[in-house]
Design a protein around this motif. Structure first.
Motif, PDB file in Angstrom:
ATOM      1  N   ASP A   1      38.307  41.283  37.255  1.00 41.94           N
ATOM      2  CA  ASP A   1      39.750  41.533  37.130  1.00 41.94           C
ATOM      3  C   ASP A   1      40.480  40.237  36.767  1.00 41.94           C
ATOM      4  O   ASP A   1      40.544  39.314  37.580  1.00 41.94           O
ATOM      5  CB  ASP A   1      40.258  42.110  38.464  1.00 41.94           C
TER       6      ASP A   1
ATOM      7  N   GLU B   1      49.470  37.386  38.456  1.00 42.93           N
ATOM      8  CA  GLU B   1      49.594  38.784  37.990  1.00 42.93           C
ATOM      9  C   GLU B   1      49.557  39.754  39.161  1.00 42.93           C
ATOM     10  O   GLU B   1      50.247  40.775  39.157  1.00 42.93           O
ATOM     11  CB  GLU B   1      48.474  39.100  36.990  1.00 42.93           C
ATOM     12  N   GLU B   2      48.730  39.448  40.158  1.00 41.04           N
ATOM     13  CA  GLU B   2      48.518  40.411  41.253  1.00 41.04           C
ATOM     14  C   GLU B   2      49.737  40.557  42.160  1.00 41.04           C
ATOM     15  O   GLU B   2      49.806  41.483  42.955  1.00 41.04           O
ATOM     16  CB  GLU B   2      47.298  40.004  42.091  1.00 41.04           C
TER      17      GLU B   2
ATOM     18  N   GLN C   1      38.797  49.360  35.637  1.00 38.60           N
ATOM     19  CA  GLN C   1      39.196  49.548  37.050  1.00 38.60           C
ATOM     20  C   GLN C   1      39.318  51.027  37.400  1.00 38.60           C
ATOM     21  O   GLN C   1      40.098  51.397  38.279  1.00 38.60           O
ATOM     22  CB  GLN C   1      40.515  48.835  37.379  1.00 38.60           C
TER      23      GLN C   1
ATOM     24  N   HIS D   1      39.556  45.806  42.683  1.00 40.24           N
ATOM     25  CA  HIS D   1      40.200  45.170  43.837  1.00 40.24           C
ATOM     26  C   HIS D   1      39.225  45.226  45.014  1.00 40.24           C
ATOM     27  O   HIS D   1      39.623  45.499  46.152  1.00 40.24           O
ATOM     28  CB  HIS D   1      41.547  45.831  44.168  1.00 40.24           C
TER      29      HIS D   1
HETATM   30 MN    MN Z   1      44.191  43.390  39.814  1.00 39.47          MN
END
Ligand code: MN
Ligand code: GLV
Ligand code: MN
Length: 336
Positions: free
Chosen positions: A80, A106-107, A134, A309
């Motif tokens: 990711d 980004e998260e 994802q 994740h």
């Molecule tokens: Mn992510």
């Protein structure tokens, strides 16, 4: 292969289990320093902007950007964000064209790409992002790569419940005002509201309980809420059904038709079917697209049921290498 070793090196930063490079952190900084070294090694001109985003510019067409992010969720996966940056270095180094970009945070709401779009920095003429899917769609279709049609919109905020603290042993059940019980009911209502709207999802990922002792009835509970839907109308419907006042909101972002066409053609040139799919995850490409930059995303198949994740996030070496080839070919075409 160099890119696979680089993914291992990024994954090792911050210690396991999983990727641990949250924004902001020393681990995220270390990932940016490592990537800056790779950019220099590739002969690119390294720059860091006011939001600490990292760039590696080739001499030709530096206005076409390729990249992703280097931060991760706690206990995140190997691919990711990291895949998109490591692949962009390969593509820009190979073609001698374009700019690599590694965005910050980004998260936690696309901190770096948002800051860049809000400022007076020059935006690119196009943006390409390679990312793991994802999700399970490409694996179920039996294809390694896909092209993103658009990115869901999301709203984030908090729901707060007030109750009355009291003794856990002496307060009768019918004399309680337990904030956590009210919050638990809200979590179920939120799940049901999302189920009612096609394509919508809603998640409570953080719960904080005050005063937070096993023998005290909770007096205050805070729930984080992440609500997503494929278009603005459904997102609005979900937000109002939940009763959320978002503190952060990102509108759904369609990807550029022209760039999608280029990615599809390059996938087909590799003898593969070019499947298109929507992204349920947020991405820097969504922020740039919302700012008017023609943007596109290439997804690589996620294995293990599409889990992300999570340290169980997985894509095969073959799929990763194929994705880098297609990304490189697309960049060569776009940055002529
Ligand atoms: Mn992510
Ligand atoms: C980013 O990974 C998000 O969709 O939350
Ligand atoms: Mn990501």
């Amino acid at each position: 292969m160099r890119i696979l070793e680089r993914l291992d090196a990024l994954y090792a930063i911050g210690g396991g289990p999983g990727a641990n490079r949250p924004h902001p952190s020393a681990a995220e900084d270390e990932a940016h320093e490592l990537a800056a070294g790779w950019l220099r090694e590739a002969g690119l001109e390294v720059e860091v902007d006011a939001a600490d985003n990292l760039f590696g510019r080739a001499p030709e067409r530096p206005d076409v950007w390729v990249g992703s992010h280097l931060d991760s969720v706690p206990r995140g996966g190997r691919f990711d964000g990291a895949l998109g940056v490591a692949a962009a270095i390969e593509a820009v180094a190979e073609t001698g064209r374009g700019s690599v970009v590694a965005f910050r945070g980004e998260e936690v709401g696309c901190v770096g790409s948002r800051a860049l779009c809000a400022g007076d920095a020059e935006l690119p003429s196009a943006f390409l992002e390679l990312h793991v899917e994802q999700g399970p769609v490409l694996a179920a279709a039996g294809v390694p790569l896909g092209v993103v049609t658009g990115i869901v919109g999301y709203a984030r905020g908090e729901l707060v419940f007030e109750g009355r603290a009291g003794h856990a042993g002496t307060t009768p059940m019918d004399a309680r005002d337990d904030a956590l019980v009210a919050a638990a009911e809200a979590v179920l209502r939120l799940r049901d509201a999302a189920r009612e709207i096609d394509g919508a999802v809603a998640t409570v990922g953080e719960v904080s309980v005050e005063p937070g002792a096993s023998n005290v009835i909770p007096s205050r509970v805070r729930l984080s809420v992440d609500a997503r839907a494929p278009d603005a109308q459904r997102l609005e419907g979900l937000v109002s059904a939940i009763g959320l006042e978002p503190v952060q909101r990102t509108e759904p972002a369609p990807m550029s038709a022209e760039l999608r066409h280029v990615l599809r053609e390059e996938i087909e040139r590799h003898g593969l079917p070019a499947i298109e799919l929507a992204s349920g995850a947020g991405h820097d490409a969504g922020i740039l697209a919302a700012a008017g930059v023609p943007s596109a995303m290439l997804f690589v198949r996620s294995l293990n049921g599409g889990v992300s994740h999570s340290p169980d996030e997985l894509s095969s070496d073959e799929d990763v290498l194929l994705a880098v080839e297609v990304l490189t070919a697309a960049l060569a075409r776009l940055a002529t």
